[in-house]
Design an enzyme around this catalytic site. Structure first.
Site, short mmCIF file in Angstrom:
data_model
loop_
_atom_site.label_atom_id
_atom_site.label_comp_id
_atom_site.label_asym_id
_atom_site.label_seq_id
_atom_site.Cartn_x
_atom_site.Cartn_y
_atom_site.Cartn_z
N GLY A 47 0.82 -1.22 0.00
CA GLY A 47 0.00 0.00 0.00
C GLY A 47 0.85 1.26 0.00
O GLY A 47 0.56 2.21 0.71
N SER A 49 1.46 3.41 -2.57
CA SER A 49 1.27 4.33 -3.69
C SER A 49 0.64 5.64 -3.28
O SER A 49 0.62 6.59 -4.06
CB SER A 49 0.40 3.67 -4.77
OG SER A 49 -0.88 3.38 -4.22
N ASP A 110 -3.20 -7.20 -6.64
CA ASP A 110 -4.09 -7.27 -5.48
C ASP A 110 -3.36 -7.95 -4.32
O ASP A 110 -3.11 -9.16 -4.34
CB ASP A 110 -5.35 -8.06 -5.87
CG ASP A 110 -6.35 -8.13 -4.73
OD1 ASP A 110 -6.02 -7.67 -3.61
OD2 ASP A 110 -7.46 -8.64 -4.96
N ALA A 111 -3.03 -7.15 -3.30
CA ALA A 111 -2.21 -7.65 -2.18
C ALA A 111 -2.87 -8.79 -1.43
O ALA A 111 -2.20 -9.58 -0.76
CB ALA A 111 -1.93 -6.50 -1.21
N ALA A 139 -5.40 0.28 2.71
CA ALA A 139 -6.76 0.73 3.03
C ALA A 139 -7.62 0.34 1.84
O ALA A 139 -7.36 0.78 0.73
CB ALA A 139 -6.81 2.23 3.25
N TYR A 224 -5.71 3.73 13.86
CA TYR A 224 -6.19 5.05 14.25
C TYR A 224 -6.99 4.89 15.54
O TYR A 224 -7.82 3.98 15.63
CB TYR A 224 -7.05 5.71 13.15
CG TYR A 224 -7.46 7.11 13.55
CD1 TYR A 224 -6.51 8.12 13.64
CD2 TYR A 224 -8.78 7.40 13.87
CE1 TYR A 224 -6.87 9.40 14.05
CE2 TYR A 224 -9.14 8.68 14.27
CZ TYR A 224 -8.18 9.68 14.36
OH TYR A 224 -8.54 10.94 14.77
N TYR A 234 -15.83 5.98 14.50
CA TYR A 234 -14.60 5.26 14.15
C TYR A 234 -14.25 4.16 15.17
O TYR A 234 -14.48 2.98 14.94
CB TYR A 234 -13.42 6.23 13.96
CG TYR A 234 -12.30 5.57 13.22
CD1 TYR A 234 -12.15 5.73 11.85
CD2 TYR A 234 -11.41 4.70 13.87
CE1 TYR A 234 -11.14 5.09 11.15
CE2 TYR A 234 -10.40 4.05 13.19
CZ TYR A 234 -10.28 4.25 11.84
OH TYR A 234 -9.29 3.59 11.15
P1 NAD Z 1 -4.74 5.40 1.07
O1 NAD Z 1 -6.08 5.17 0.47
O2 NAD Z 1 -4.08 6.71 0.79
O3 NAD Z 1 -3.73 4.23 0.63
C1 NAD Z 1 -4.13 2.92 0.56
C2 NAD Z 1 -3.10 2.08 -0.17
O4 NAD Z 1 -3.58 0.72 -0.21
C3 NAD Z 1 -2.87 2.50 -1.63
O5 NAD Z 1 -1.49 2.35 -1.92
C4 NAD Z 1 -3.65 1.46 -2.43
O6 NAD Z 1 -3.16 1.21 -3.73
C5 NAD Z 1 -3.44 0.25 -1.54
N1 NAD Z 1 -4.43 -0.81 -1.78
C6 NAD Z 1 -5.77 -0.79 -1.58
N2 NAD Z 1 -6.31 -1.99 -1.91
C7 NAD Z 1 -5.29 -2.78 -2.32
C8 NAD Z 1 -5.17 -4.11 -2.77
N3 NAD Z 1 -6.25 -4.90 -2.86
N4 NAD Z 1 -3.96 -4.58 -3.12
C9 NAD Z 1 -2.85 -3.79 -3.05
N5 NAD Z 1 -2.89 -2.52 -2.60
C10 NAD Z 1 -4.09 -2.02 -2.25
O7 NAD Z 1 -4.93 5.13 2.63
P2 NAD Z 1 -4.27 5.70 3.97
O8 NAD Z 1 -5.21 6.66 4.59
O9 NAD Z 1 -2.86 6.08 3.77
O10 NAD Z 1 -4.35 4.40 4.89
C11 NAD Z 1 -3.25 3.52 5.10
C12 NAD Z 1 -3.35 2.92 6.49
O11 NAD Z 1 -3.20 3.96 7.47
C13 NAD Z 1 -4.74 2.29 6.78
O12 NAD Z 1 -4.56 1.14 7.56
C14 NAD Z 1 -5.44 3.37 7.59
O13 NAD Z 1 -6.44 2.87 8.43
C15 NAD Z 1 -4.25 3.90 8.40
N6 NAD Z 1 -4.47 5.23 9.01
C16 NAD Z 1 -4.92 6.26 8.24
C17 NAD Z 1 -5.17 7.50 8.85
C18 NAD Z 1 -5.68 8.66 8.04
O14 NAD Z 1 -6.11 9.66 8.63
N7 NAD Z 1 -5.64 8.60 6.73
C19 NAD Z 1 -4.91 7.67 10.22
C20 NAD Z 1 -4.41 6.58 10.96
C21 NAD Z 1 -4.19 5.36 10.33
#
Ligand code: NAD
Length: 393
Positions: A47, A49, A110-111, A139, A224, A234
């Protein structure tokens, strides 16, 4: 074609390639301003990207000179589509990271699937030898159940009673109430299946069995926790249940890695930021705008890159680790300061819609939303004719 943002229900359906380049370049420039640190040699990011995964990748590649392998699920440009922001982020990260003279590879797969794990194992054997750090930053709204071949979907729902929260439309800045219903047991279980720790554990077990984890290996996933303003939707909702599962998974993975490799499995609670995933969660656009506003006023606002850089430099590879009684790394300690939470909550309760629309925190939220997809940068010529397919050649 001239590319303008196409936004529906807080989801941006397209991306501007040159704006994505600017987005990645800015984070790289920020990373270069920080002090380098000793870190892992070879990193696998699931994840990487966009959002937290991308910032982790940039912090590790430019701060610790790491080689990186990123697995993400993104769409390339086609005749009709610009390609997703994450696809362009990967593309320009690789281009801009050439100056590091290190290995940076992307697998767009797909991871959740077994074949992806096999492909990654093959790639590690070929190019990396072994892995020192696995960042799990996925995510996703859905995950395949490979036993039944069915797609399981997560639900953003409450677990106790229906909750009415406010959310903001990013294009009009209009605030409107949204009711979050109570999840059935099945919906909660499905959300845990998609966003819990099951797939993270599958990755670590697969890499461990293939003997590709180095001695002292670390793995980290992002949770989170949040405060009273988001808890009903949440932490006490379906997503919170999935995060509890992710956190429990860290405990068992930690045992495995410690016993076998003197390694560790970590959970970091990160702060709320604007990402493709988070703007979609009801209440989050309002909460993030307000918390940004308070943090900006106090001079405590960190960019997404600074946040992850501090995680790896100070808390994963440094000696300034802040943890709670459950051993979770509390990178979110600034957001969670009681005074900051109180002020954000008061802002959420007492600000009129008109005043909310022009808060510096709301402005920053909206700006970051557009920039995530490559829009709204001063130095990008949005009038220019762009051919994404040609650009990608
Ligand atoms: P994001 O949507 O920006 O990134 C998600 C990543 O997952 C992307 O790289 C996407 O390509 C990849 N992805 C999704 N489905 C996939 C699949 N099937 N196969 C391969 N890759 C896949 O999300 P984010 O907000 O950076 O979230 C990342 C983590 O951080 C999550 O676990 C989220 O809960 C956690 N988090 C986010 C926040 C926030 O405020 N954004 C806060 C705390 C924790």
């Amino acid at each position: 074609m001239k590319i303008e943002p196409a936004i529906r229900a807080n989801i941006c359906l397209n991306a501007h390639p040159l704006g994505c380049k600017e987005y990645v370049a800015r984070q790289i420039a920020e990373a270069k301003q920080q002090t380098p640190f000793q870190g892992p040699k070879n990193v696998l990011i699931i994840g990487g990207s966009s959002g937290y995964g991308l910032s982790s990748r940039i912090a590790l590649a430019f701060g610790a000179n790491a080689n990186t392998l990123n697995v993400s699920f993104e769409s390339p440009p086609s005749e009709k589509r610009t390609g997703s922001a994450g696809w362009w982020n990967n593309y320009y990260f690789r281009e801009l990271a050439k100056e590091t003279n290190h290995i940076h590879l992307d697998l767009v797969l797909d991871a959740f699937r077994k074949e992806t794990k096999e492909e990654v194992i093959h790639t590690i054997k070929q190019h990396f030898g072994s892995i020192d750090l696995v960042v799990y930053s996925l995510a996703s709204p859905a995950r395949i159940n490979e036993e039944t071949n069915e797609i399981v979907r997560s639900a953003i729902k409450s677990r106790t009673e229906p909750v009415v929260g406010n959310t903001m439309d990013v294009t009009t800045r209009k605030i409107f109430p949204i009711t979050v219903d109570v999840a059935s047991d099945q919906e909660t279980a499905d959300t845990v299946f998609v966003m819990g720790g099951g797939d993270w554990a599958n990755w670590i077990h697969a890499l461990f069995q293939a003997s590709l984890l180095s001695k002292g290996v670390k793995t980290i996933a992002y949770t989170y926790i949040g405060g009273p303003s988001t808890s009903s939707i949440y932490r006490h909702g379906t997503l919170g249940k999935a995060k509890e599962h992710l956190e429990e998974t860290a405990v068992s993975l930690n045992q495995l890695l410690q016993d076998a490799l003197q390694g560790e499995a970590l959970i970091s609670s990160s702060k709320a930021v604007v990402t493709k995933a988070s703007v979609f969660i009801p209440q989050m656009p309002i909460y993030v705008s307000c918390i940004y506003d308070v943090l900006l006023r106090k001079g405590k606002q960190e960019t997404i890159l600074q946040h992850k850089y501090r995680l790896f430099q100070d808390m994963v590879y440094g000696s300034n680790r802040i943890t709670d009684d459950q051993k979770r790394i509390r990178l979110d300690h600034i957001e969670m300061e009681p005074q900051i939470q109180e002020e954000a909550l008061s802002l959420m309760k007492n600000t009129s819609e008109e005043a909310f629309k022009i808060l510096p925190g709301t402005e920053l939220f909206i700006q970051e939303f557009y920039q995530l997809n490559g829009f709204g940068f001063d130095h990008v010529d949005y009038e220019a004719d762009i051919d994404p397919i040609q650009l990608a050649k």
